[in-house]
Design a protein around this motif. Structure first.
Motif, short mmCIF file in Angstrom:
data_model
loop_
_atom_site.label_atom_id
_atom_site.label_comp_id
_atom_site.label_asym_id
_atom_site.label_seq_id
_atom_site.Cartn_x
_atom_site.Cartn_y
_atom_site.Cartn_z
N GLY A 186 -7.45 6.69 2.92
CA GLY A 186 -7.50 5.50 3.77
C GLY A 186 -6.11 5.07 4.20
O GLY A 186 -5.89 4.70 5.36
N LEU A 187 -5.18 5.15 3.27
CA LEU A 187 -3.79 4.82 3.59
C LEU A 187 -3.26 5.79 4.65
O LEU A 187 -2.59 5.37 5.60
CB LEU A 187 -2.94 4.87 2.33
N ALA B 96 -11.93 8.38 -6.41
CA ALA B 96 -11.68 7.01 -5.92
C ALA B 96 -10.21 6.84 -5.53
O ALA B 96 -9.91 6.24 -4.48
CB ALA B 96 -12.07 6.00 -6.98
N TYR B 97 -9.31 7.35 -6.34
CA TYR B 97 -7.89 7.28 -6.00
C TYR B 97 -7.60 8.07 -4.73
O TYR B 97 -6.84 7.63 -3.85
CB TYR B 97 -7.02 7.79 -7.14
N GLU C 198 -8.73 6.17 -1.66
CA GLU C 198 -7.79 5.11 -1.29
C GLU C 198 -6.57 5.69 -0.59
O GLU C 198 -6.09 5.16 0.42
CB GLU C 198 -7.38 4.31 -2.52
N LEU D 214 -0.94 6.46 -6.71
CA LEU D 214 -2.30 6.94 -6.47
C LEU D 214 -2.40 8.45 -6.68
O LEU D 214 -3.35 8.94 -7.30
CB LEU D 214 -2.76 6.57 -5.06
N ARG E 211 2.13 2.08 -3.33
CA ARG E 211 1.10 2.62 -4.22
C ARG E 211 0.89 4.12 -4.03
O ARG E 211 0.26 4.76 -4.87
CB ARG E 211 -0.23 1.90 -3.97
N ARG F 162 0.83 -1.20 0.00
CA ARG F 162 0.00 0.00 0.00
C ARG F 162 0.86 1.25 0.00
O ARG F 162 0.54 2.23 -0.67
CB ARG F 162 -0.94 0.00 1.20
#
Length: 86
Positions: free
Chosen positions: A36-37, A29-30, A33, A11, A7, A4
């Motif tokens: 969230g990370l 959406a990216y 994410e 992202l 990424r 993650r």
């Protein structure tokens, strides 16, 4: 978690490309994410990346006040870490 983290840069870049192509929903959406990370692994670089990405998405969505707040958050993160910014 390591995958993650790897990424993170992708992202942020993917969100900016999606915005450039006019696909704000995909950019969101990216950004989600990445946010969230940042919640799961709240290091300054990840939090900064999430804040900047959310700012670009908000600006592309016409939410300029939100964009400004996100950019200010990103600057605060940099300032707290002692990293220079230009």
């Amino acid at each position: 978690a390591e995958n993650r983290i790897e990424r993170m840069g992708a992202l942020e870049l993917a969100a900016r490309v999606a915005i450039a192509r006019g696909d704000v929903d995909l950019a969101q959406a990216y950004a989600a994410e990445l946010s969230g990370l940042a919640r799961d692994i709240p290091t300054p670089p990840i939090r900064f990346s999430a804040a900047v990405t959310n700012a670009w998405v908000a600006a592309a969505s016409g939410e300029h006040g939100t964009a400004r707040n996100c950019f200010e958050t990103a600057i605060d993160i940099l300032g707290a870490g002692g990293a220079p910014y230009e």
